[in-house]
Write a protein that holds these residues in place. Structure first.
Motif, PDB file in Angstrom:
ATOM      1  N   ARG A 186       0.825  -1.206   0.000  1.00  0.00           N
ATOM      2  CA  ARG A 186       0.000   0.000   0.000  1.00  0.00           C
ATOM      3  C   ARG A 186       0.865   1.264   0.000  1.00  0.00           C
ATOM      4  O   ARG A 186       0.562   2.237  -0.698  1.00  0.00           O
TER       5      ARG A 186
ATOM      6  N   LYS B 297       1.242   7.223  -6.451  1.00  0.00           N
ATOM      7  CA  LYS B 297       0.118   8.127  -6.728  1.00  0.00           C
ATOM      8  C   LYS B 297       0.499   9.571  -6.409  1.00  0.00           C
ATOM      9  O   LYS B 297       0.332  10.469  -7.238  1.00  0.00           O
ATOM     10  N   LYS B 298       1.031   9.779  -5.201  1.00  0.00           N
ATOM     11  CA  LYS B 298       1.343  11.150  -4.784  1.00  0.00           C
ATOM     12  C   LYS B 298       2.466  11.764  -5.617  1.00  0.00           C
ATOM     13  O   LYS B 298       2.545  12.978  -5.740  1.00  0.00           O
TER      14      LYS B 298
ATOM     15  N   ASN C 177      -4.588  -0.694  -6.100  1.00  0.00           N
ATOM     16  CA  ASN C 177      -5.797  -0.026  -5.574  1.00  0.00           C
ATOM     17  C   ASN C 177      -5.454   1.340  -5.024  1.00  0.00           C
ATOM     18  O   ASN C 177      -6.186   2.299  -5.218  1.00  0.00           O
ATOM     19  N   GLU C 178      -4.343   1.412  -4.326  1.00  0.00           N
ATOM     20  CA  GLU C 178      -3.930   2.695  -3.739  1.00  0.00           C
ATOM     21  C   GLU C 178      -3.470   3.657  -4.850  1.00  0.00           C
ATOM     22  O   GLU C 178      -3.820   4.822  -4.854  1.00  0.00           O
ATOM     23  N   TYR C 179      -2.734   3.113  -5.794  1.00  0.00           N
ATOM     24  CA  TYR C 179      -2.132   3.914  -6.871  1.00  0.00           C
ATOM     25  C   TYR C 179      -3.199   4.448  -7.829  1.00  0.00           C
ATOM     26  O   TYR C 179      -3.238   5.635  -8.148  1.00  0.00           O
ATOM     27  N   LYS C 180      -4.074   3.557  -8.247  1.00  0.00           N
ATOM     28  CA  LYS C 180      -5.077   3.948  -9.265  1.00  0.00           C
ATOM     29  C   LYS C 180      -6.426   4.287  -8.633  1.00  0.00           C
ATOM     30  O   LYS C 180      -7.401   4.483  -9.363  1.00  0.00           O
ATOM     31  N   GLY C 181      -6.494   4.275  -7.293  1.00  0.00           N
ATOM     32  CA  GLY C 181      -7.749   4.582  -6.625  1.00  0.00           C
ATOM     33  C   GLY C 181      -8.833   3.599  -6.944  1.00  0.00           C
ATOM     34  O   GLY C 181      -9.985   3.971  -7.158  1.00  0.00           O
ATOM     35  N   GLY C 182      -8.473   2.304  -7.012  1.00  0.00           N
ATOM     36  CA  GLY C 182      -9.489   1.258  -7.204  1.00  0.00           C
ATOM     37  C   GLY C 182      -9.767   0.965  -8.655  1.00  0.00           C
ATOM     38  O   GLY C 182     -10.512   0.048  -8.971  1.00  0.00           O
TER      39      GLY C 182
ATOM     40  N   GLU D   6       0.817   4.339  -2.621  1.00  0.00           N
ATOM     41  CA  GLU D   6       0.631   5.725  -2.165  1.00  0.00           C
ATOM     42  C   GLU D   6       1.743   6.628  -2.721  1.00  0.00           C
ATOM     43  O   GLU D   6       1.476   7.731  -3.215  1.00  0.00           O
TER      44      GLU D   6
END
Ligand SMILES: [Zn+2]
Ligand SMILES: [Zn+2]
Length: 324
Positions: A282, A289-290, A318-323, A286
């Motif tokens: 996770r 993504k950030k 999931n964390e990277y692409k927001g699901g 994160e």
């Protein structure tokens, strides 16, 4: 954009992390961590000019011996960049062998030991039986290596011990417009590498460019080059999942086309991740993504999740692409 470098992990996600980066048309390569590297062909090993070591745990450094062995008769030096104690670690490895028959060999090792305030240097030459020669110490400004085409930045992270994260950036990206090239009836060839070097060096417009024995003016050719932002890749592994590390990593890897990142544990085992100083899947998601990373490649999975790589990947994505 046509890439300037190709990059690939040497081993599977459950094996030693090592990232091989080959500069196209340059006969040159970088290696990030030297874990098990026997899957690299000797021709690939011979191209490695720079080795970047995150830390000297055995799964990241055992391949140094194999690399050195394949380079012993090479003229070009091997530069090695690593955290505190890298000079002692290299010296310790070298002292483990007998070197009475190598004075004819040209190879030189140049070691750069990066700590928060400084970069210490040491050299080991085959001609001097790899005795240690201490070099100068300079201030560390976040840059591990810089040459006209590439910059490698390093961030000082914590893995219980000092550990470096790295980003490799091409200063500018130069694509050759093939139709402009054929309009001038010019061939593709090694001269293009020289020409790109001239662009990076910002040579004067009237500088001569030699193509197949014919002389051209640099300014008459400049329109065949299309200049865009450079390629960027990053490599981060063996890092405690603490806020301070995460924010340093985000700064380092921001805007990378590709981030190679460890996903050693699942988030449900966070306690263990903290104890063992490794990121969770996770956390990897994160960070990607950030930092606005284009592509996240996960690596260095704990053997405890053997046959569960899909869970690590799903958690990170999931964390990277927001699901998505
Ligand atoms: Zn490791
Ligand atoms: Zn480690």
């Amino acid at each position: 954009m046509n890439p300037t470098f190709h990059h690939r992990l040497v081993n599977s996600e459950y094996e030693d992390p090592s990232l091989f980066v080959r500069m196209l048309r340059e006969k040159r390569a970088f290696l990030f961590d030297a874990g098990r590297i026997d899957r690299l062909a000797s021709g690939d090993l011979m191209k490695i000019s720079d080795l970047f070591v995150t830390h000297m745990h055995i799964d990241h450094f055992i391949g140094f011996d194999a690399l050195l062995r394949s380079l012993l008769r090479r003229d070009k030096p091997l530069r090695v960049y690593g955290p505190e104690h890298i000079i002692d670690s290299v010296e310790g490895k070298l002292r483990g062998y007998t070197w009475n028959l190598i004075e004819e060999y040209p190879v030189k090792l140049e070691i750069f030991e990066i700590s928060s305030a400084s970069v210490r240097r040491a050299h080991f030459y085959a001609q001097r039986r790899f005795e240690r020669i201490d070099g100068q110490t300079t201030v560390f400004d976040g840059v591990a290596m810089k040459d006209p085409a590439y910059t490698v930045k390093a961030a000082l992270l914590s893995h219980g011990i000092p550990c470096l994260g790295f980003s490799l950036e091409e200063d500018i990206h130069i694509n050759i417009d093939k139709s402009a090239l054929s309009a001038l009836d010019l061939p593709v060839g090694p001269w293009l590498g020289v020409f790109k070097g001239m662009i990076r060096d910002r040579v004067r417009p009237d500088t001569g460019v030699c193509i197949d024995g014919k002389e051209f003016r640099f300014s008459d050719l400049s329109h065949i080059a299309v200049i865009t932002d450079g390629q960027k890749i990053s490599y981060v592994t063996d890092v405690s999942p603490e806020e301070e590390n995460i924010s340093k990593i985000i700064d380092l890897v921001r805007g990378s086309n590709t981030l190679y990142c460890e996903a050693y544990f699942l988030e449900e085992d966070r306690e263990r991740a903290i104890e063992r100083h490794h990121l969770t899947a996770r956390s990897a998601g994160e960070i990607a993504k950030k930092a606005g990373v284009g592509n996240l490649v996960l690596m260095h999975f704990s053997p405890k999740y053997r046959d569960k790589s899909h869970m690590l990947k799903m958690e990170a994505m999931n964390e990277y692409k927001g699901g998505a």
